[in-house]
Design a protein around this motif. Structure first.
Motif, PDB file in Angstrom:
ATOM      1  N   SER A 386       0.802  -1.083   0.013  1.00 49.70           N
ATOM      2  CA  SER A 386       0.045   0.062  -0.088  1.00 49.70           C
ATOM      3  C   SER A 386       1.310   1.309   0.063  1.00 49.70           C
ATOM      4  CB  SER A 386      -0.899   0.050   1.200  1.00 49.70           C
ATOM      5  OG  SER A 386      -1.507   1.258   1.486  1.00 49.70           O
ATOM      6  N   ASP A 387       0.721   2.134  -1.013  1.00 53.37           N
ATOM      7  CA  ASP A 387       1.663   3.313  -0.858  1.00 53.37           C
ATOM      8  C   ASP A 387       1.408   4.209   0.237  1.00 53.37           C
ATOM      9  OD1 ASP A 387       2.515   2.595  -3.604  1.00 53.37           O
ATOM     10  OD2 ASP A 387       1.244   3.892  -4.608  1.00 53.37           O
ATOM     11  N   GLU A 388       0.285   4.157   0.963  1.00 54.46           N
ATOM     12  CA  GLU A 388      -0.132   5.105   1.883  1.00 54.46           C
ATOM     13  C   GLU A 388       0.684   4.540   3.433  1.00 54.46           C
ATOM     14  OE1 GLU A 388      -3.662   7.143   4.265  1.00 54.46           O
ATOM     15  OE2 GLU A 388      -4.203   5.957   2.399  1.00 54.46           O
ATOM     16  N   THR A 389       0.150   3.222   3.377  1.00 51.37           N
ATOM     17  CA  THR A 389       0.964   2.650   4.694  1.00 51.37           C
ATOM     18  C   THR A 389       2.307   1.695   4.607  1.00 51.37           C
ATOM     19  OG1 THR A 389      -0.623   0.839   4.623  1.00 51.37           O
ATOM     20  CG2 THR A 389      -1.534   2.841   5.463  1.00 51.37           C
ATOM     21  N   SER A 408       7.009   1.324  -3.355  1.00 44.94           N
ATOM     22  CA  SER A 408       5.980   2.462  -2.797  1.00 44.94           C
ATOM     23  C   SER A 408       6.677   3.832  -2.151  1.00 44.94           C
ATOM     24  CB  SER A 408       5.116   1.894  -1.926  1.00 44.94           C
ATOM     25  OG  SER A 408       4.278   0.873  -2.370  1.00 44.94           O
ATOM     26  N   ARG A 425       5.355   6.529   8.048  1.00 43.87           N
ATOM     27  CA  ARG A 425       4.262   6.107   7.129  1.00 43.87           C
ATOM     28  C   ARG A 425       3.580   4.981   7.783  1.00 43.87           C
ATOM     29  NH1 ARG A 425       5.020   6.397   1.054  1.00 43.87           N
ATOM     30  NH2 ARG A 425       6.015   8.104   1.837  1.00 43.87           N
ATOM     31  N   GLU A 429      -0.117   4.628  10.806  1.00 44.91           N
ATOM     32  CA  GLU A 429      -1.347   3.701  10.701  1.00 44.91           C
ATOM     33  C   GLU A 429      -1.352   2.575  11.743  1.00 44.91           C
ATOM     34  OE1 GLU A 429      -4.425   1.850   8.806  1.00 44.91           O
ATOM     35  OE2 GLU A 429      -3.587   3.725   8.229  1.00 44.91           O
ATOM     36  N   LYS A 439      -8.245   9.882  13.178  1.00 44.19           N
ATOM     37  CA  LYS A 439      -8.026  10.456  11.872  1.00 44.19           C
ATOM     38  C   LYS A 439      -8.228  11.926  11.963  1.00 44.19           C
ATOM     39  CE  LYS A 439      -9.222   6.800   8.769  1.00 44.19           C
ATOM     40  NZ  LYS A 439     -10.512   6.474   7.797  1.00 44.19           N
ATOM     41  N   LYS A 445       0.935  12.922  13.160  1.00 50.03           N
ATOM     42  CA  LYS A 445       1.482  13.235  12.116  1.00 50.03           C
ATOM     43  C   LYS A 445       2.721  14.283  12.399  1.00 50.03           C
ATOM     44  CE  LYS A 445       0.240  15.213   7.462  1.00 50.03           C
ATOM     45  NZ  LYS A 445      -0.761  15.587   6.742  1.00 50.03           N
TER      46      LYS A 445
END
Length: 458
Positions: A386-389, A408, A425, A429, A439, A445
């Motif tokens: 997964s590119d995001e996580t 990724s 990253r 998650e 969220k 972050k």
């Protein structure tokens, strides 16, 4: 020949070849070795997080996990080696490397901890005048090269400050097995096992298989002191990267005549990975590429290069013919006569005679362990994430860092600072899944935004 002067610097690159020639000093922060891993017999039966790999990436990930509460019985670090960062330590020691190629800004500690530059500041009285100048440049955010022993001592500090040496275990991973309750069991080659909710694979790199291994020395596994002796007058070094350049420098300093054989071309660069790939200006365009285009970009970026300092030093040796560059040619054959002299036949039919042939053709990404009760996808030997996580596709709660995450994470994945980007990253998650943040809560972050130094976007 390419000289790539793209240093991320306002003042321009500071080239001081004396950094490469200074004698090693005996100072209090110099370490003989890094902390050792505990015995496999001490591996706990269960834990919450397992990091596979106790190299630079694994240490970075574990230090970040420590700040999120994964300490003591909640974490285990597994590795096949005897000590933390062993591969990096041995590879740099083997070629008598004295200075890091990565600048002070690239280090393992999370932003809450003592940075490498501040670690150097506290040891300022033990640095030479040249090293003090480099530290001064670092504190101005300019290109700066820390001494290798200072960097390794800082690695030692990160391990011990986060109590990682008590949670690291020698464990030769063979299988990763998915359990019916969604957890994972990691099984060693000897049959030992550990059950966990989260797994992060930070497997790093391994030396490529060397052809003509009976005639050629593998630079990544042999100490230069064991083969560079007075009986060898001519040495041929295969490979165009930083390891090859350090070996060549040591050979030249010892009066050897050197043939430098490079399949591609002679290249010198500020860093092995362009700085933009640690920031949005490089990362965002990369993420828009298809998987095939990403692979092509990785191959282009990962071509070997020596440091800018090597260029300045090698010019004099070229002029005196002590250093002979052969670029753009492959090796057809290597043979040996009765007197142990090696003959290298190149693709252009030229033959070179050498007393020693040393292979420094680079590193390859380490292989994944066997997965049972689960499958994963590979694309050109890289796992699909997964590119995001950076979570391994089809495998919930298994994440991938280090060189294996390049598809990724981008080219920066194999660099020291790439580990900090991957930790940012992955733990964003994990913290969300554990309820540490949600969220709407942006605290983490901000906490883990280590890698975004002055981000530039289109």
């Amino acid at each position: 020949m390419k000289y790539i002067n793209d240093c991320d610097s306002v003042l321009g690159p500071s080239i001081d070849i004396s950094l490469m020639e200074e004698k090693t000093k005996d100072r209090s922060f110099t370490i003989k070795h890094l902390p050792y891993l505990r015995s496999i017999d001490e591996v706990p039966e269960t834990t919450e997080l397992v990091i596979v790999g106790a190299g630079l990436a694994g240490i970075t990930l574990a230090a970040r996990a420590w700040h999120l509460g994964f300490s003591e019985e909640k974490i285990a670090i597994l590795d096949t080696n005897e000590m933390f960062a062993e591969n990096f330590y041995k590879r740099t020691k083997n070629v008598k490397q004295k200075v890091m190629r990565s600048s002070y800004i690239h280090h393992l500690a999370p932003s809450e901890d003592l940075s490498l530059a501040d670690f150097g500041r506290l040891a300022i009285d033990e640095l030479s005048e040249i090293e003090k100048k480099q530290l001064h440049l670092a504190r101005m955010s300019e290109r700066s090269l820390p001494p290798l022993d200072l960097f390794l001592s800082h690695v030692n500090h990160v391990v011990k400050a986060h109590n990682l040496h008590n949670r690291g275990f020698k464990f030769d991973l063979a299988k990763v097995e998915q359990n019916t309750d969604g957890t994972w069991t990691l099984i060693s080659k000897s049959g030992s096992s550990i059950k966990t909710k989260y797994v992060i694979l930070a497997l790093g790199q391994k030396s490529k298989e060397v052809q003509y291994s009976n005639l050629v020395i593998n630079a990544y596994e042999a100490d230069i002191s064991s083969y560079l002796n007075n009986e060898s007058n001519t040495v041929s070094v295969i490979g165009g990267g930083n390891t090859a350049a350090h070996i060549i420098l040591e050979c030249l300093k010892n009066g050897k005549r050197v043939n430098w054989i490079i399949r591609d071309e002679e290249r010198y660069a500020c860093t092995d990975i362009p700085h933009k790939y640690w920031r949005d200006e490089g990362f965002l365009p990369y993420m828009k590429l298809s998987l095939s285009e990403r692979i092509n970009k990785i191959k282009e970026i990962y071509k070997g290069s020596a440091m800018l300092e090597h260029y300045e030093i090698f010019q004099e040796y070229k002029e005196t013919k002590q250093l002979n560059i052969i670029e753009g040619e492959g090796i057809i054959d290597i043979s040996e006569d009765n007197k142990k002299h090696k003959t290298i036949k190149l693709s252009n039919d030229i033959e070179l005679s050498s007393d020693l042939v040393i292979s420094a053709i680079g590193l390859a990404i380490s292989s994944f362990p066997e997965f049972t009760n689960s499958e994963y996808d590979l694309f050109n030997d890289f796992p699909v994430l997964s590119d995001e996580t950076l979570e391994l596709k089809h495998n919930k709660n298994i994440f991938v860092a280090s060189s294996q995450s390049a598809l990724s994470l981008g080219p920066a994945a194999k660099n020291i600072d790439g580990a900090r980007i991957s930790a940012e990253r992955i733990f964003s998650e994990i913290a969300m899944r554990e309820g540490i943040i949600n969220k709407k809560n942006k605290k983490l972050k901000k906490l883990t935004n280590w890698s975004r130094i002055n981000p530039v976007t289109n």
